[in-house]
Design an enzyme around this catalytic site. Structure first.
Site, mmCIF file in Angstrom:
data_model
loop_
_atom_site.group_PDB
_atom_site.id
_atom_site.type_symbol
_atom_site.label_atom_id
_atom_site.label_comp_id
_atom_site.label_asym_id
_atom_site.label_seq_id
_atom_site.Cartn_x
_atom_site.Cartn_y
_atom_site.Cartn_z
ATOM 1 N N GLY A 90 6.942 -30.780 -6.228
ATOM 2 C CA GLY A 90 7.501 -31.753 -7.151
ATOM 3 C C GLY A 90 8.696 -32.126 -5.811
ATOM 4 C CB SER A 91 10.941 -30.243 -3.616
ATOM 5 O OG SER A 91 9.870 -29.752 -2.728
ATOM 6 C CG ASP A 92 11.354 -36.692 -3.805
ATOM 7 O OD1 ASP A 92 12.226 -36.676 -3.108
ATOM 8 O OD2 ASP A 92 11.153 -37.189 -4.556
ATOM 9 C CE1 TYR A 121 8.833 -33.490 -11.442
ATOM 10 C CE2 TYR A 121 6.119 -32.749 -11.333
ATOM 11 C CZ TYR A 121 7.190 -33.398 -10.415
ATOM 12 O OH TYR A 121 6.679 -33.811 -9.078
ATOM 13 C CE LYS A 161 1.812 -39.098 -2.182
ATOM 14 N NZ LYS A 161 2.715 -40.538 -2.927
ATOM 15 C CE LYS A 172 5.888 -36.065 -2.794
ATOM 16 N NZ LYS A 172 6.557 -37.300 -3.658
ATOM 17 C CG ASP A 196 5.691 -40.280 -1.447
ATOM 18 O OD1 ASP A 196 7.466 -41.282 -0.920
ATOM 19 O OD2 ASP A 196 5.893 -40.499 -2.072
ATOM 20 C CD GLU A 252 4.081 -43.254 -2.311
ATOM 21 O OE1 GLU A 252 2.953 -42.217 -1.732
ATOM 22 O OE2 GLU A 252 4.827 -42.794 -3.841
ATOM 23 C CD GLU A 275 7.557 -42.502 -6.847
ATOM 24 O OE1 GLU A 275 7.047 -42.279 -6.085
ATOM 25 O OE2 GLU A 275 8.305 -41.708 -7.705
ATOM 26 C CG ASP A 293 6.644 -45.251 -13.072
ATOM 27 O OD1 ASP A 293 6.533 -43.499 -12.461
ATOM 28 O OD2 ASP A 293 6.682 -45.124 -13.764
ATOM 29 C CG HIS A 349 4.496 -42.628 -9.052
ATOM 30 N ND1 HIS A 349 5.321 -42.623 -10.435
ATOM 31 C CD2 HIS A 349 4.954 -41.616 -8.602
ATOM 32 C CE1 HIS A 349 6.608 -41.421 -10.631
ATOM 33 N NE2 HIS A 349 5.093 -40.433 -9.359
ATOM 34 N N GLY A 400 1.593 -38.681 -11.769
ATOM 35 C CA GLY A 400 2.492 -36.666 -11.101
ATOM 36 C C GLY A 400 3.420 -36.648 -12.697
ATOM 37 C CD GLU A 441 1.549 -39.517 -6.465
ATOM 38 O OE1 GLU A 441 1.757 -40.931 -7.142
ATOM 39 O OE2 GLU A 441 1.913 -38.811 -6.327
#
Lengths: 441, 441
Positions: free
Chosen positions: B27-29, B37, B223, B225, B253, B279, B308, B331, B358, B360, B389
């Site tokens: 989940g790191s972006d 989460y 996809k 990041k 993204d 994205e 999102e 979202d 969106h 996840g 997604e």
């Protein structure tokens, strides 16, 4: 910039202060019928031992103030334990740090409750700094170098409209003449307009009397609320125009009431009374909608004003790029405090759009006078088409309230941001346990 | 619409559920380095005595979940004591009532924390209704008449782009063929794409292995990041393209990382790997910025996707009007729940833009499958360029988790919105007092 101020931020006091204004009809508009003007109030304490505190508030209208304070509490760990110089030596970086929390930013980003809370904290930091410097906020800002001002701003997402270098050149151009404009404002004050004459629910006699009183007090710009009933709007616009005469300015405010097409049609009926602007004709998020309304009303010489619900600098950037507004109504609490206000002042100057801040409520008049005075001295260098909203409510609760004379805000002299509320007022109006609220139950 | 359901909403239970996902790198972006989460989780209880409850959640990423729950608490008085039919007989009006509180709307309006809280409540109401009907949400929606669907939507601020009458005609056109599309989805599922292969921080070997596993599992859309380091993005994009082959879809993204000009330049370097979309290239609020990026990247056949963080239907309306996006990433929590999701599905269909939700996080996959299935059956009638997604995390905490097979979401069959979390998971992950969090201290 100024002296080094030793000390650590040790405590954040949070107070829910609400005024039961919905018991009267002050402040009622087409979308907010019963506001209780309120403040998510924040006090920053330090370990300096001199008793100097930083005060800040985010203006709200009653229910939900506790949510903003919950967000202040969530931001508190980022603040407590930080040195004062951590903020004063690079306020821009410090605010980016506050806004950049990797988990909290999800809640906006940069909008709504988390942004309102950020503004209360950021403005409390500025209040603390200005008090330590012994200067009013506008003076602290107006003594900064162009480079220091540019560094206040988070430039992310702005560079397609304005770059830091362009902003620097704008500010440098006005640097040599800052002192003259400051002297001018000290002598004459900054123009105000009044919204007190035209709330929905006021009777004809009340409106007529309030208009005359405002004229006698030196006002030449008047705003009324519209949007609930077109025939009634026509009647009140005609009445105000009749009392204030042909040369005074009349503005109308729809508080987000209309769809795009409806706004255009409605305003055609008000055109004979020559409103200078229509404020918030539709959703505050609707850049393209405002732009469409602005294009349609241009032949009628009615301009569009908006901004009190504009959540951040990116939305203002677009409003300006799209020529969606002709008057930029920054809000000192909706934006994330002084730094983002400065960003929007620079953007507005870049696009040649006058800033006429949103005020009223509680504390907004106190706050925004600093923005407009700084804008004139250092950013836009112009008073043309500019004025600050003024509503004569609730100023008695502030230690250094704004002063309006002859239709102008006098330049504030006390150190800080003018937002420090009297301890007695805070105690009386604390919600839900203050004596005023207990008595109302 | 369906049976009359007796009963009164008697209680709103609020739970702060957080998963310590930041301990891994899932989940790191580029903007959210350490998400935990989380869910602002809401349970509506009634006086029916049958034990059927409405469950809803708003997805968050850790700190601040308690603020969303404070907003749920502020909305609670609008809900408790209301009859179930008060919602089910006119869901559109009920949601407008929830969003129209004259004091709480100041905190948005219609964005940020107050909107996230509204979505949890609105979706819990839909969950309750769907469970009472014994149908999955998508089916409850897909059985509504065009008129009933139109009445779900708050049309304020939309009519310059789409009128209720136009929406009605769109929906009527597809009515005779709904059953065929439903049968098609029951047989084949709804296409998914995977984001699991390309989080920042994954090693080459990890990416290669995850791509192969996803190919083996039937995925053909992937996809990754981007946005922190251009050279590293090029390396990873090349790697993924090499493993997935020339005909599979690669999306990238940036999670809001860039300014407008920077986004355009950065993407030129990734063009050789033929990304289908970029994205969130810049601020999610920047309609005009996204439009400028979309125009600049069109010759490279790279499209723009976003949504999102798009806070409401008015922002989506503009994104569509300005041709700022080619893929509409609704979202289910950021929008104010089912009703506003339906509004955006209708707008996207009107502009011919595919919706690729969106998902996840936690619960988003469970939620959005209902939106896409309903969209295909009743609103857009198309699967072209559409996919949902999918991230294979945390589904084990749900009573009826989504099921993805052969790269497609299977059509959910259990009554409700698929969001009911296992009681054991709620207990374990309640923050800060659940055993999982106590053990981490």
């Amino acid at each position: 910039m100024g002296a080094k101020h030793t000390g650590i931020i040790r405590a954040v006091r949070r107070v829910d202060v609400r005024f039961p204004t919905s018991r009267e009809l002050h402040g009622s508009d087409a979308m907010h019928r019963d506001p209780d003007y309120s403040a998510a109030y924040v006090v920053l304490g330090t370990d300096r031992g001199d008793g100097i505190e930083g005060h800040g508030l985010s203006f709200t209208i009653g229910r939900g103030t506790e949510i903003v304070l919950a967000a202040v509490a969530a931001l508190e760990p980022l603040l407590v334990g930080q040195s004062i110089t951590g903020f004063t030596e690079n306020p821009g970086a410090f605010v980016r740090y506050l806004m950049g929390d990797t988990q909290l930013r999800w809640l906006g980003p940069e909008k709504g409750v988390i942004h309102l809370a950020t503004s209360a904290i950021v403005n409390a930091l500025w209040d603390l700094w200005a008090k330590l410097e012994g200067k009013p906020l506008w003076k602290l800002l107006a003594e900064m170098s162009p480079q220091e001002i540019v560094e206040l701003v988070d430039w992310r997402y702005l560079t397609d409209a304005l770059t830091p270098d362009e902003a620097l050149r704008m500010l440098e151009l006005l640097l040599p003449t800052r002192a003259a404009r400051e002297a001018e404002l000290r002598a004459g004050g900054y123009p105000a307009y009044t919204t007190s004459v035209g709330w929905l629910g006021y009777s004809n006699d009340q409106i007529r009397r309030l208009c005359r009183e405002a004229l006698d007090a030196g006002f030449s710009r008047f705003k009324i609320k519209v949007g609930l009933d077109q025939a009634d709007d026509v009647r009140r616009a005609a009445l105000v125009r009749e009392v204030i005469g042909p040369s005074a300015a009349l503005m109308v405010d729809a508080n987000q009431r209309w769809d795009v097409g409806q706004a255009i049609e409605w305003m055609k009926a008000l055109a004979p009374y020559r409103p200078l602007w229509i404020e918030e004709p539709t959703s505050p998020d609707d850049v393209l909608g405002h732009a469409a309304i602005a294009r349609a009303l241009e032949p009628l010489e009615i301009r569009v004003a908006t901004g009190e619900h504009c959540p951040n600098r990116v939305m203002f950037k677009q409003m300006l790029q799209a020529r969606a507004l002709s008057f930029c109504q920054i809000d000192f609490c909706r934006l994330a405090g002084v730094n983002e206000v400065v960003a929007v002042l620079l953007l507005a100057a870049r696009f040649g759009v006058p800033v006429c801040p949103h005020a009223g409520g509680v504390g907004l008049c106190e706050y925004v006078q600093h923005a407009s005075i700084f804008d004139y001295i250092a950013v836009s260098g112009s008073l043309e088409s500019r004025s600050i909203e003024f509503v004569d409510h609730l100023h008695e609760h502030f230690v250094d309230p704004c002063v309006v004379r002859g239709g102008c805000y006098l330049v504030p002299a006390a150190p800080g941001t003018s937002i420090t509320m009297k301890a007695s007022s805070i105690a009386a109006y604390t919600y839900p346990d203050g004596p005023v609220w207990k008595a109302l139950k």
